[in-house]
Design an enzyme around this catalytic site. Structure first.
Site, short mmCIF file in Angstrom:
data_model
loop_
_atom_site.label_atom_id
_atom_site.label_comp_id
_atom_site.label_asym_id
_atom_site.label_seq_id
_atom_site.Cartn_x
_atom_site.Cartn_y
_atom_site.Cartn_z
N ASN A 138 0.84 -1.19 0.00
CA ASN A 138 0.00 0.00 0.00
C ASN A 138 0.88 1.25 0.00
O ASN A 138 0.74 2.13 -0.84
CB ASN A 138 -0.92 -0.02 1.23
CG ASN A 138 -1.73 1.25 1.34
OD1 ASN A 138 -1.74 2.07 0.43
ND2 ASN A 138 -2.42 1.42 2.44
N ASP B 278 -11.08 -6.76 0.76
CA ASP B 278 -11.86 -8.01 0.78
C ASP B 278 -11.99 -8.58 2.18
O ASP B 278 -12.93 -9.32 2.47
CB ASP B 278 -11.17 -9.06 -0.10
CG ASP B 278 -11.42 -8.78 -1.56
OD1 ASP B 278 -12.58 -8.61 -1.93
OD2 ASP B 278 -10.43 -8.72 -2.33
N ARG C 296 -17.57 -11.76 -3.59
CA ARG C 296 -16.93 -10.59 -4.22
C ARG C 296 -17.19 -10.63 -5.71
O ARG C 296 -17.32 -11.71 -6.31
CB ARG C 296 -15.43 -10.56 -3.92
CG ARG C 296 -14.58 -11.46 -4.77
CD ARG C 296 -13.19 -11.66 -4.22
NE ARG C 296 -12.34 -10.49 -4.23
CZ ARG C 296 -11.54 -10.17 -5.25
NH1 ARG C 296 -11.51 -10.89 -6.35
NH2 ARG C 296 -10.76 -9.11 -5.16
N SER D 178 0.16 -8.50 -40.33
CA SER D 178 0.31 -9.95 -40.55
C SER D 178 1.06 -10.32 -41.81
O SER D 178 0.98 -11.44 -42.27
CB SER D 178 -1.05 -10.65 -40.57
OG SER D 178 -1.80 -10.33 -39.45
N GLU E 56 -2.91 -11.19 -37.02
CA GLU E 56 -4.04 -10.32 -36.72
C GLU E 56 -5.41 -11.00 -36.76
O GLU E 56 -6.26 -10.69 -35.92
CB GLU E 56 -4.05 -9.17 -37.72
CG GLU E 56 -2.80 -8.33 -37.65
CD GLU E 56 -3.02 -6.96 -38.24
OE1 GLU E 56 -3.33 -6.91 -39.44
OE2 GLU E 56 -2.89 -5.97 -37.52
#
Ligand SMILES: Cc1cc2nc3c(=O)[nH]c(=O)nc-3n(C[C@H](O)[C@H](O)[C@H](O)COP(=O)(O)OP(=O)(O)OC[C@H]3O[C@@H](n4cnc5c(N)ncnc54)[C@H](O)[C@@H]3O)c2cc1C
Ligand code: FES
Ligand code: FES
Length: 1288
Positions: free
Chosen positions: A242, A339, A401, A1060, A1219
């Site tokens: 944190n 949580d 959650r 590509s 792609e």
């Protein structure tokens, strides 16, 4: 932090920087510590970017370099990930290796759950994870069961019709027999001197003094309390998960930091019959293991709270975060969406706190959490431990959650709910409900609980509870984080889930009478396990063993990537006198620049100069499709993130400090434009608009049975290449020469741009690209502009300059995929045949044109996808807005274009009588025979239809469609959906000037061969394929061939590695050069036919591309299961059939297919860019922007390469693949839409409906229209300012 210490001080560059905030795992290392009390060694993985070096006293750190290398011995983990093709660009690979290595150190024979858990904190943007898991899986003893556990269709235990592995085994991608065994005795031992130190040396407090801060590490509780008393504002740094991100990203600064990681009292665990008391310093992993043990040890009814905590801990962060983050840190951080806190609070847990005033117990309840990141703790108080009680008779607890991604994502809403029933009845004695994510801190639903206590737990009570809850937990429509309706509906639906489970409990307690068939299990599929199946054609039997073409050859750099030896741009050692460049960007969306004050910046120690537009000696702008774009803003800024100037300093930190004090004076210009609607209203476009038409659309609309008009919005997509934009520019000091080392897709473009910017000829600039850590279209134009700025700095200072963007800067500055609003008007007959379609595409281009005009062109060229619509019109326009300029991204407009088309087909199916058979509508409208496209290109759709039919057959479409119908009838709150999507993708570069390639092949006298070509290696395996081509043409083993880098001095005028066609173009050039050389050797070979290659070459010494156009075809069927109450979904199974001609390297191509599919799945279901109402990008890192993780792989994932396909237009009959497959990720989107439709039917809603992309849990849940979403009153549009813009 350890990461910069490793990379910059120790020059151990195998550990990578990907985000700096613990969110990507690229920096994973293993930390080992000796525990004198148990005489054991603890190994755990950790993110080096959050690990303070000061905390590592007595610890051993193992990096990827420490476990193996190519010079001595490669470690089996490194080898297996590489050989299983789990390393493409390779930037994530060292992190993956270290996560897996640490697991093996702790558990040499892990199961699949262990593996997916270990990899859960590591992101990869290239592979789609499957090959990484496959490599790691070889350490597991488990069978290859699909792990659906006989649950529904698709499980091998059910004798599912999946391909039989045992019969006629087709070729495999890698040979398991050929792998090094894992031999734990070969692993590094823990340094004995550290054991000795821990055993004998007394622990003393430590103090480290830096320029700006002091770090104190006490060893006793008394000392800690004393320190906290003298410095109450100093944070206690434990896991730093944190505090670390706060310092890095929010500019928090603490002159004193206290690190109590050696205070033993904080790690004590005491078990009593009443519960367990866990030291505040215990890591979340330790807590998890402890609770897992307790759940086994004590009677089940006592473990309700423990199991709820375990439920949350399983999804909290990644493994690396859980290994360091502490339980005390989590509580005190008081995240609004923590949580654990709702569970602690609902579970009546108690904190033990100490200060100089003594010790006290604090109940973790609503009075403890007082605001955002704030608790009722006094600044000088230290949390010693948390007491978690056992549950009592008649007491039940659950935690739920809902997060943007199943794992490693902070929750949107999270909750802990506890009820206690009066003995022998369903009367509620106690009820406690806490939520996270619906306020500034953990909040209690106190009134709701009070209204229920004393009453029977039944439908009536609960129905009143929902009403009360709605009233009690209310959010302002502008609430930070947005998703207000969704969050509010989650509070209700999570309570409903709790209700279902409690009804079940009551039913169990009440002798199991009534309530049979109650739907309590909301998710049928869990875990990240999966089954995979591939099919590709083996090479012909008589192909020489030395000829590697068509074989699944490992990526040629995979081993170096896995050992961390592969050199990326920022791994290049620092040059003498090198400077670092940091960009200063606009904080205004649209404003005049009044002045740029650099005086303060120049005073910052180490700052050498500030570069502005005035310093550019040559062209101050770049021109894209005829529209100029300033390299550095001159007079005006037009988005937040617009580059204005750049600070160069001796170190990166000094440059950052300098950049922070550059003052730019602005005068805001009126009416910035952000959305396409605003752009349309203000006619803010980059011109020209584009239009294409075939047939007579207006006339056809008069003759059709039905006309329907609809729309879909498709959000943008961040490239999120794991290696951020990186470059080093080195002036040689002679004749204006510059060497530029950079990570880019188009070195020639960078070379030209730099030369023009500096006003020097191109022959003075050489660009070198060794490898690129992912690009996906984002490293063409944007890289070149940043390279121009860096070159100006190098030019002006005469020193080498390095510029490596941080993740947040990269996301802010470099743009993304174009968000698009697509509108359609479609006319069709009763039988579902579409006769006319009129489509409009509005692309949000951002503030500069970049490649937008080409993107909107490509959108129109692909709008037909696989469908033959006789009267078809498309219009597209590039909207000019005050958002950062968008750019090329894998697919270049095609994924946007086709989504609109498929959505139109979907609407037709939902209105027509064929509602249940979406795929029939697709079939009715597909190209069936040799046809002309709307741009008059003739083609034969035979292979498209083959892919489609084969996909339906392999996916067992008909049977599964039926069983999905049955499943949906039996389940109200979970629904399954399935969609099969075809693709016709042209491999064709619109711009003729870049459709060329060249190659330079050197044969040295020792027989070794050096190939140079114009393609850049970005993980797509182009160097591997070129090696295969050269090997075939020169008739020598691939091991004799080397490719060192892409270099504009060796091969000039290269084409971009994009669209590509890199392999097609460069492959032809390499083939041509090798053929020529081989022919030249012919006389020598004839003279000595028995000779070897080495002997022949010892006696000896106009490339052109070929313009071509062809289609890559495919089809994909995906099935999902949606939890209608939360919008969560799981991809149950995906089957892809692709026609890619004759693959040069099936492992590389299958890797590209899977990687592109998962990237598409991210685009259409998960990845969301969010902007503030004033145009500031919120999503600037993995914490806010979620790309798919290992938990998102379909549970069953099958890839088939169509056999018997040829392609005369490209090298060895292969086809471009990078792609096309991305769009097939939309099959998951449409499968979700299919499931949502089933939920809506139950709510009495039939017919077409809008589901925008990405189909996030929020959109999915709201579209399901459950009784809970219906209860949420919609906020009146215009009456509030939403937290985020609705882009496009
Ligand atoms: C990538 C990432 C993902 C995450 N995902 C989740 C998630 O899904 N769910 C979730 O709930 N959380 C999540 N988190 C948050 C994480 O759980 C917390 O940051 C962590 O638990 C804090 O513990 P720490 O030891 O790292 O605290 P630190 O950063 O070391 O300290 C945090 C704060 O706690 C204070 N503190 C620490 N120990 C004590 C003590 N004993 N007494 C008094 N004060 C103390 C410090 O002074 C400081 O203010 C995530 C974090 C990251 C970086
Ligand atoms: S760089 Fe450390 S987790 Fe991303
Ligand atoms: S191989 Fe994983 S990010 Fe490129």
């Amino acid at each position: 932090m350890l990461l910069s210490y490793l990379r910059e001080r120790l020059r151990l560059t195998g550990t990578k920087y990907g985000c700096g905030g613990g969110g990507c795992g690229a920096c994973t290392v293993m930390v080992s510590r000796y525990q004198p009390s148990t005489k054991t060694i603890l190994h755990y993985s950790a993110n080096a970017c959050l690990l303070p070096v000061c905390q590592l006293q007595g610890a051993a750190v193992t990096t990827v370099e420490g476990i193996g290398n190519t010079k001595t011995r490669v470690h089996p983990v490194q080898e297996r990930i590489a050989k299983a093709h789990g390393s493409q660009c390779g930037f994530c690979t060292p992190g993956m290796v270290m996560s897996m290595y640490t697991l093996l150190r702790n558990k040499p024979q892990p199961n699949m759950e262990d593996i997916t858990e270990a990899l859960g904190g590591n992101l990869c943007r290239c592979t789609g994870y499957r090959p990484i898991v496959d490599g790691c899986k070889t350490f597991s003893q488990e069978s290859n069961c699909c792990q659906a556990n006989g649950n529904g269709a698709g499980c091998c235990l059910n004798g599912d019709s999946s391909p039989q592995r045992s019969e006629n085994l087709p070729p495999q991608l890698f040979d398991q027999e050929d792998l090094l065994p894992l031999d734990p005795t070969q692993d590094l031992i823990f340094p004995p001197e550290l054991i000795l130190m821990a055993e004998t040396e007394p622990q003393v407090s430590q103090l480290f003094r830096g320029d700006r801060m002091v770090w104190v590490s006490p060893v006793s509780l008394e000392e800690l309390i004393q320190l906290k008393t003298s410095h109450p504002q100093a944070p206690l740094v434990m896991g730093n998960t944190n505090i670390g991100p706060d310092i890095k990203f929010k500019g928090a600064w603490h002159p004193i930091i206290i690190s109590p990681t050696r205070v033993q009292e904080l790690f004590k665990v005491t078990k009593t019959p009443q519960g367990v008391c866990i030291g505040a310093g215990c890591s979340l992993s330790v807590v998890k293991a402890l609770l897992e043990g307790l759940v086994q040890e004590i009677p089940e009814e006592k473990t309700e709270i423990y199991r709820s905590l375990l439920q949350q801990l399983g999804n909290l962060g990644g493994q690396q975060i859980r290994n360091v983050a502490t339980i005390g840190g989590n509580i005190v951080s008081a995240y609004p969406n923590s949580d654990l806190n709702p569970v602690f609070a609902a579970g009546n847990c108690i904190l033990n706190v100490a200060s100089k005033r003594g010790r006290q117990e604090i109940l973790l309840n609503k009075d403890f959490f007082v605001g955002f990141g704030k608790t009722s703790l006094k600044p000088d108080e230290v949390v010693l431990s948390v007491f978690i009680p056992v549950s009592r008779q008649g007491e039940f607890m659950r935690a739920f959650r809902q997060a943007p991604r199943k794992e490693n994502a902070l929750a949107t809403v999270t909750t802990g709910m506890r009820v206690m029933f009066t003995e022998g009845s369903s009367v509620v004695k106690e009820l406690s409900i806490y939520y996270g994510g619906v306020g500034p801190c953990t909040v209690s639903a106190t009134k709701t609980c009070a209204a229920v206590i004393g009453r029977k737990w039944d439908e009536q009570t609960l129905s009143e509870a929902y009403t009360q809850l709605l009233d009690e937990i209310s959010l302002s429509p502008s609430h930070p984080g947005g998703q207000v309706e969704f969050r509010r509906s989650l509070t209700l639906s999570l309570l409903f889930k709790f209700n279902l489970q409690m009804l079940h409990k009551l039913w169990e307690m009440d002798n199991k009478v009534g309530l049979i068939g109650l739907e309590t299990n909301m998710v049928t599929f869990s875990g990240c396990h999966k089954n995979v199946w591939f099919f590709f054609q083996a090479v012909v039997k008589d192909q020489s063993g030395d000829d590697p073409v068509g074989r699944p050859i490992m990526h040629r750099s995979a081993i170096s990537q896995a050992t961390g030896e592969a050199v990326y741009c920022d791994d290049i050692p620092k040059m003498e006198g090198e400077l670092h460049l940091v960009l200063v960007t606009s904080t205004r969306p649209h404003a005049k620049i009044l002045d740029i004050d650099i005086s303060e910046a120049l005073q910052v120690p180490g700052v050498v100069d500030v570069i502005t537009s005035k310093d550019i000696p040559g062209k101050k702008f770049r021109t894209f499709t005829g529209i100029d774009e300033d390299i550095l803003a001159q007079n005006e800024v037009s988005c937040v993130g617009h580059m204005v100037c750049a600070v160069v300093a001796d170190t990166r930190n000094q440059a950052k400090r300098g950049a922070a004090v550059v003052k730019i004076g602005y005068e805001d210009l009126p009416g910035p434009v952000f959305t396409v609607e605003e752009a349309i209203e203000k006619q803010s476009f980059f011109l020209p608009k584009r239009m294409i038409e075939q047939g007579n659309v207006d006339e056809a609309f008069d003759k059709v049975d039905h006309i329907y008009e609809g729309a879909i919005r498709l959000g943008g997509q961040e490239h999120f290449y794991m290696e951020t934009q990186s470059m080093v520019v080195v002036p040689s000091g002679e004749e204006r020469e510059l060497k530029v080392y950079l990570s880019c897709q188009h070195p020639t473009y960078a070379q030209e741009s730099i030369a023009e910017t500096l006003g020097i000829p191109s022959n003075r600039v050489s660009c070198h690209v060794k490898r690129v850590g992912g690009a996906f279209g984002g490293k063409v134009t944007k890289t070149s502009i940043i390279a121009c700025i860096t070159s100006v700095a190098a030019w002006k200072t005469g020193r080498a300059v390095r510029c490596v963007l941080e993740r947040g800067e990269d996301m802010l500055i470099t743009g993304a995929r174009h968000p698009v609003l697509g509108k359609h008007k479609v006319g069709f007959m009763n039988n579902g045949r579409i006769m006319a379609a009129d489509l409009h595409y509005y692309a949000n281009s951002g503030n500069t044109a970049d490649e937008s005009l080409l993107v909107i062109e490509k959108i129109l060229l692909h709008l037909d996808n696989a469908y033959n619509v006789p009267n078809l019109r498309g219009r597209s326009v590039a909207c000019k807005t005050n958002l950062p300029s968008n750019t090329a991204f894998r697919g270049f407009g095609v994924p946007q274009s086709m989504l609109v088309t498929e959505n139109m087909i979907n609407d037709v199916a939902m209105i027509s009588q064929y509602f249940l058979f979406l795929e029939q509508i697709r079939e009715i409208n597909m190209y069936k025979e040799v046809s002309l496209t709307h741009y008059k290109f003739e083609f034969d759709p035979k292979n498209l239809l083959r892919c489609w039919d084969e996909c339906k057959e392999k996916s067992d479409y008909d049977r599964r469609r039926k069983s999905i119908g049955q499943f949906n009838q039996q389940n109200r709150w979970k629904k399954r959906g399935m969609a099969t999507i075809p693709i016709k993708f042209d491999i064709f570069c619109v711009c003729v000037s870049v459709r060329q390639a060249a190659s330079l092949v050197h044969i040295y006298k020792d027989g070794s061969v050096l190939v140079s070509h114009g393609g850049t290696e970005m993980g797509q395996g182009i160097h591997t394929k070129m090696q295969q081509v050269a090997s075939r043409e020169l008739h020598i083993p691939a091991s004799l061939i080397h490719i060192t880098e892409t270099n504009t001095s060796a091969v000039p005028n290269t084409c971009p590695s994009a669209a590509s066609f890199g392999t097609d173009a460069n492959g032809m050039a390499v083939k041509d050069a090798c053929e020529t050389l081989y022919q030249r050797l012919e006389p020598v070979r004839k003279q000595n036919p028995e000779g070897t290659w080495q002997i022949w070459v010892f006696h000896i010494d106009k490339q052109e591309g070929q313009p071509y156009a062809y289609y890559t075809y495919g089809a994909c069927c995906s099935e999902v299961e949606v939890d209608c109450l939360t919008g969560d979904y799981r991809t149950v199974r995906t089957d892809i059939v692709m026609d890619i001609g004759r693959s040069i390297n099936p492992s590389v191509d299958i890797g590209q297919i899977e990687g592109a599919f998962i990237q598409g799945l991210g685009l259409y279901t998960m990845e969301e860019l969010k902007f503030s109402p004033s145009g500031v990008l919120y999503t600037r890192g993995p914490s806010q922007y979620k790309i798919p993780a290992v938990c998102d792989i379909p549970l069953q994932f099958n890839v088939y390469l169509l056999s018997g396909s040829d392609n005369p237009h490209a090298i060895y009959s292969s086809k471009g693949i990078g792609e096309p497959v991305l769009f097939l990720g939309s099959s998951v989107f449409f499968a979700i839409k299919d499931a949502v439709a089933a939920s809506r039917v139950e709510a009495g809603m039939v017919g077409p409906f809008t589901l925008d992309s990405p189909a996030t849990p929020e959109r999915t849940c709201l579209a399901c229209n459950t009784p809970f979403t219906q209860k949420i009153p919609a906020s009146k549009q215009g009456s509030f300012q939403p937290w985020a813009l609705n882009i496009p």
